[in-house]
Design a protein around this motif. Sequence first.
Motif, PDB file in Angstrom:
ATOM      1  N   ALA A   1      -3.937  -2.857  -6.248  1.00 58.49           N
ATOM      2  CA  ALA A   1      -2.525  -3.003  -6.618  1.00 58.49           C
ATOM      3  C   ALA A   1      -1.722  -1.802  -6.125  1.00 58.49           C
ATOM      4  CB  ALA A   1      -2.392  -3.150  -8.121  1.00 58.49           C
ATOM      5  N   SER A   2      -0.506  -2.069  -5.681  1.00 54.25           N
ATOM      6  CA  SER A   2       0.298  -1.033  -5.029  1.00 54.25           C
ATOM      7  C   SER A   2       1.575  -0.672  -5.794  1.00 54.25           C
ATOM      8  CB  SER A   2       0.721  -1.532  -3.638  1.00 54.25           C
ATOM      9  OG  SER A   2       1.426  -2.761  -3.764  1.00 54.25           O
ATOM     10  N   HIS A   3       1.940  -1.486  -6.769  1.00 55.32           N
ATOM     11  CA  HIS A   3       3.232  -1.293  -7.429  1.00 55.32           C
ATOM     12  C   HIS A   3       3.159  -1.342  -8.957  1.00 55.32           C
ATOM     13  CE1 HIS A   3       4.699  -2.111  -3.416  1.00 55.32           C
ATOM     14  NE2 HIS A   3       5.950  -1.931  -3.798  1.00 55.32           N
ATOM     15  N   GLN A   4       4.100  -0.626  -9.569  1.00 62.07           N
ATOM     16  CA  GLN A   4       4.383  -0.834 -10.986  1.00 62.07           C
ATOM     17  C   GLN A   4       5.780  -1.460 -11.030  1.00 62.07           C
ATOM     18  OE1 GLN A   4       4.340   2.992 -12.853  1.00 62.07           O
ATOM     19  NE2 GLN A   4       6.185   3.710 -11.806  1.00 62.07           N
TER      20      GLN A   4
ATOM     21  N   LYS B   1       1.885   5.485  -6.138  1.00 62.37           N
ATOM     22  CA  LYS B   1       2.135   4.054  -5.963  1.00 62.37           C
ATOM     23  C   LYS B   1       3.642   3.838  -5.839  1.00 62.37           C
ATOM     24  CE  LYS B   1      -2.163   2.582  -6.461  1.00 62.37           C
ATOM     25  NZ  LYS B   1      -2.873   1.782  -5.439  1.00 62.37           N
ATOM     26  N   SER B   2       4.027   2.587  -5.553  1.00 63.95           N
ATOM     27  CA  SER B   2       5.448   2.271  -5.431  1.00 63.95           C
ATOM     28  C   SER B   2       5.967   1.643  -6.717  1.00 63.95           C
ATOM     29  CB  SER B   2       5.670   1.320  -4.249  1.00 63.95           C
ATOM     30  OG  SER B   2       5.304   1.970  -3.040  1.00 63.95           O
ATOM     31  N   ASP B   3       7.282   1.551  -6.812  1.00 64.28           N
ATOM     32  CA  ASP B   3       7.932   1.108  -8.040  1.00 64.28           C
ATOM     33  C   ASP B   3       9.031   0.098  -7.720  1.00 64.28           C
ATOM     34  OD1 ASP B   3       8.644   2.360 -11.108  1.00 64.28           O
ATOM     35  OD2 ASP B   3      10.316   1.427 -10.039  1.00 64.28           O
TER      36      ASP B   3
END
Lengths: 361, 361
Positions: A186-189, A266-268
């Motif tokens: 997983a790459s995003h929150q 990570k990205s948001d």
Amino acid sequence: MESCSLVDTAGAAALCSTPGGRRRGRAGSAARFFNCPGSSREHGVSASYSIGRMLSGVRSAARRKLFRSEPEWMGVNWPDSTGHHWWTTLENNFVLEASEDEYSGVVVDADRLPADGAAFARSLAASLSYWQSVGKKGVWLKLPVDRSEFVPIAVKEGFKYHHAEEAYLMLTYWIPDEPSLLPANASHQVGVGGFVINDQMEVLVVQEKYRGWALDGVWKLPTGFIQESEEIYTGAIREVQEETGVDTEFVDVVAFRHAHNVAFQKSDLFFICMLRPLSSAIKIDETEIQAAKWMPLEEFVKQPFIQEDHMFQKIMDICIQRLRKCYCGLTAHNVVSKFDGRQSTLYYNVGEPEDVNCDAA
Amino acid sequence: MESCSLVDTAGAAALCSTPGGRRRGRAGSAARFFNCPGSSREHGVSASYSIGRMLSGVRSAARRKLFRSEPEWMGVNWPDSTGHHWWTTLENNFVLEASEDEYSGVVVDADRLPADGAAFARSLAASLSYWQSVGKKGVWLKLPVDRSEFVPIAVKEGFKYHHAEEAYLMLTYWIPDEPSLLPANASHQVGVGGFVINDQMEVLVVQEKYRGWALDGVWKLPTGFIQESEEIYTGAIREVQEETGVDTEFVDVVAFRHAHNVAFQKSDLFFICMLRPLSSAIKIDETEIQAAKWMPLEEFVKQPFIQEDHMFQKIMDICIQRLRKCYCGLTAHNVVSKFDGRQSTLYYNVGEPEDVNCDAA
């Protein structure tokens, strides 16, 4: 909410990029849109088979591989190569129980791991050798936290960390002598913010307990992260209810922001949601909120902190245009995959602004 | 692209929910919007201090704790409790080097871990005891993959897995006797699909090499996952270029889909992007694409697979409405945080449909 029986492309897609699947980005793309309906929800594993079935038809190849340089491989006194006994020995004692996935990958059965580290080390080495001999590619090894003593053994064998959850650590091994096609983790929150305004043009705002100096005295919109498997529209409603006690209903997503290298690099993704109030009484969550109130929109926007912040001004412009029906937000529409029956939500506009003479945000 | 100097709320937000920070959801919300500008980009760690500074003022409390039940704690022959020597011993030999974060948390220095497992086990126990005595809350322990032998030691000490990347495993320990407020790890993967149509109303489509039976013979839009720290609009352009060789420019996001329990039980956000072609020559990526071509829109939409799929029909309706300028998509606007200087992108509409008499999607 519109409800129909549709294909959940995301579901089918991502499932196909799970265990044994393809790498994120280029290769990941092949896994998207109406792909591999047969994928299971749990692991993206489409078929399971016994080691016996796995052995059939490939014994000589496997045997050549396994005995290539080890006539008395791993100290076991093997019978001559014509006998069946050594296969039973291998099947019963060495090759880890596993399922296959749609990409010639192997998913080790985390519930049937050897009892101790020595047996695990022996089985892991034998299994890799065997899986290579039968042309397997990606190996997925999920180690429950109560088997953490196996982690250094797997790393020593060449496994790489893939991702971890509280209950387990997932490791992978890419067998082919070529770049790994395994998908990334997983790459995003995902966060949400709620713009709630009543008939008196008062905005629902909060002051947070844990804030940097820059937020001292600032009244802001209720915001938060969505929880595991939570919808954006329900997450926004929940955050507002938890922080202020006010019940709301979702109207639409008016904008979203994408930032990178945030938590854990990570990205948001942050979605600004327009919500309609269904109640007015305020009851704050004292663990994190200092105060909450209904604040005149004009007063809210005039706060120095907001006046100095073009981005927040833009977001407020959009919300105000939306109030004047001069702006198209994205509404949520439930859809269900006809492949796996899982629900997903498609966000899109349902109409153009009513007053086309207004200056849209 | 509009470019201004703005606050990157996501950045500030998520940074504050990193090491030692707050849990996702309710508590996570406090960390959002203009919060803690002082956060560092790397770890959300706002201040670093030496063990010496950490010890000052809390020695008696720490000593009580450390010696509560161990007069000859860990076999070390401590001097009487009035001496300074044992503190030097503790500082030099046992407490792990660490930084503090904004939430009374501790971030262990992964570059200065003890040399061997025995020393690590001893230091970890001593450090936890010490950090508890000085009122610390969340402990973040990043173990590089080459220190994997420390994983079972940390688990035995009560640490939990938080997340993992190829290079490390992050473990956490919540000291207070209350529910953990530590934030969750990444929850989503993000995919993109490109709708590219030329002046002859031909859509750029592909057939994938790795596809389930349901996709046999189906022509679909180029799709894929965005890469680490990649923008949605650049990811869509890259995917189309890689799969088909066609150069494009981003127009807007016309819709997005949210699904759950997808890869590794994480969620999936998929953005459908309208792209304008800048070239027409097709050169496929043979590792994953079977074929690519420009296909008349009418023929594309008439494919049985699409005709049977209401969701994809809806997406096509939206794209066609967008072509007719009857639909508002979300365009991308670069913004920069005035706190940390990082760029982020705000997606929103820039205008209402030009032809308001058309039937918007």
